[in-house]
Design an enzyme around this catalytic site. Sequence first.
Site, PDB file in Angstrom:
ATOM      1  N   TYR A 139       0.829  -1.197   0.000  1.00  0.00           N
ATOM      2  CA  TYR A 139       0.000   0.000   0.000  1.00  0.00           C
ATOM      3  C   TYR A 139       0.873   1.261   0.000  1.00  0.00           C
ATOM      4  CZ  TYR A 139      -3.971   2.999   1.188  1.00  0.00           C
ATOM      5  OH  TYR A 139      -4.940   3.967   1.172  1.00  0.00           O
TER       6      TYR A 139
ATOM      7  N   CYS B 107       2.463  -2.048   6.082  1.00  0.00           N
ATOM      8  CA  CYS B 107       2.515  -0.855   6.918  1.00  0.00           C
ATOM      9  C   CYS B 107       1.115  -0.283   7.066  1.00  0.00           C
ATOM     10  CB  CYS B 107       3.449   0.182   6.292  1.00  0.00           C
ATOM     11  SG  CYS B 107       3.540   1.715   7.229  1.00  0.00           S
TER      12      CYS B 107
ATOM     13  N   GLU C 253      -7.570   9.059  10.473  1.00  0.00           N
ATOM     14  CA  GLU C 253      -8.561   9.796  11.258  1.00  0.00           C
ATOM     15  C   GLU C 253      -9.707   8.923  11.755  1.00  0.00           C
ATOM     16  OE1 GLU C 253      -9.803  12.999   8.769  1.00  0.00           O
ATOM     17  OE2 GLU C 253      -7.803  13.873   8.662  1.00  0.00           O
ATOM     18  N   THR C 254      -9.736   7.647  11.355  1.00  0.00           N
ATOM     19  CA  THR C 254     -10.852   6.789  11.747  1.00  0.00           C
ATOM     20  C   THR C 254     -10.350   5.583  12.537  1.00  0.00           C
ATOM     21  OG1 THR C 254     -10.770   5.361   9.802  1.00  0.00           O
ATOM     22  CG2 THR C 254     -12.031   7.421   9.597  1.00  0.00           C
TER      23      THR C 254
ATOM     24  N   HIS D 118     -10.558   2.629  11.601  1.00  0.00           N
ATOM     25  CA  HIS D 118     -10.143   1.576  10.676  1.00  0.00           C
ATOM     26  C   HIS D 118      -8.716   1.116  10.993  1.00  0.00           C
ATOM     27  CE1 HIS D 118     -10.130  -0.828   7.065  1.00  0.00           C
ATOM     28  NE2 HIS D 118      -9.040  -0.223   6.627  1.00  0.00           N
TER      29      HIS D 118
END
Length: 183
Positions: A28, A83, A88-89, A91
């Site tokens: 990612y 990684c 901000e969530t 998740h």
Amino acid sequence: MAGHETHYILPRPEFDKPVKLLIVVAPYYKDIADNLVAGAKAEIEAVGGTWELIEVPGALEVPTAIAMADRMCNFDGYVALGCVIRGETTHYDTVCNDSSRAIQLMGLQGACIGNGILTVENRPQAEVRADPAAMNKGGGAAAAALHLIALGRKWGASTKGVGFKPMSESILLADKGNGTASA
């Protein structure tokens, strides 16, 4: 600061028979993943081992790919790399906890897995941890898998050959009468 602490590192294990690992990486953050993979490859090669590399979409898919390979192939061990950077969530928490938990459960069932999925607060933390010349967490994950393989070989005979596992020619059925199994 944690980066300046010193800690003991076990000597590399030695193998009298070849060792082959599967490196499963979630690219990612490609640059970070590439550094993790470089560290893992170097560590495996330093003990004379070989490796195969596969990529999966994200950290949650890493344990699934390892479980599939463990059922269908004959790798001695696995290196989980990726990684997860806090966002901000919530998740982040789900991905970190679930991927780590799945890897740990497979390890408790006997799979030799080095977990190098970074879980960090920000990109600079990830960069220094992934860098083979700095904290080298990819190499550390490979070293963990290699140590577990060595331990497994010390305690038990290897039942895995090279290549894919053949389908079992017999199915064991539990005997209701005396508790033994029959084919």
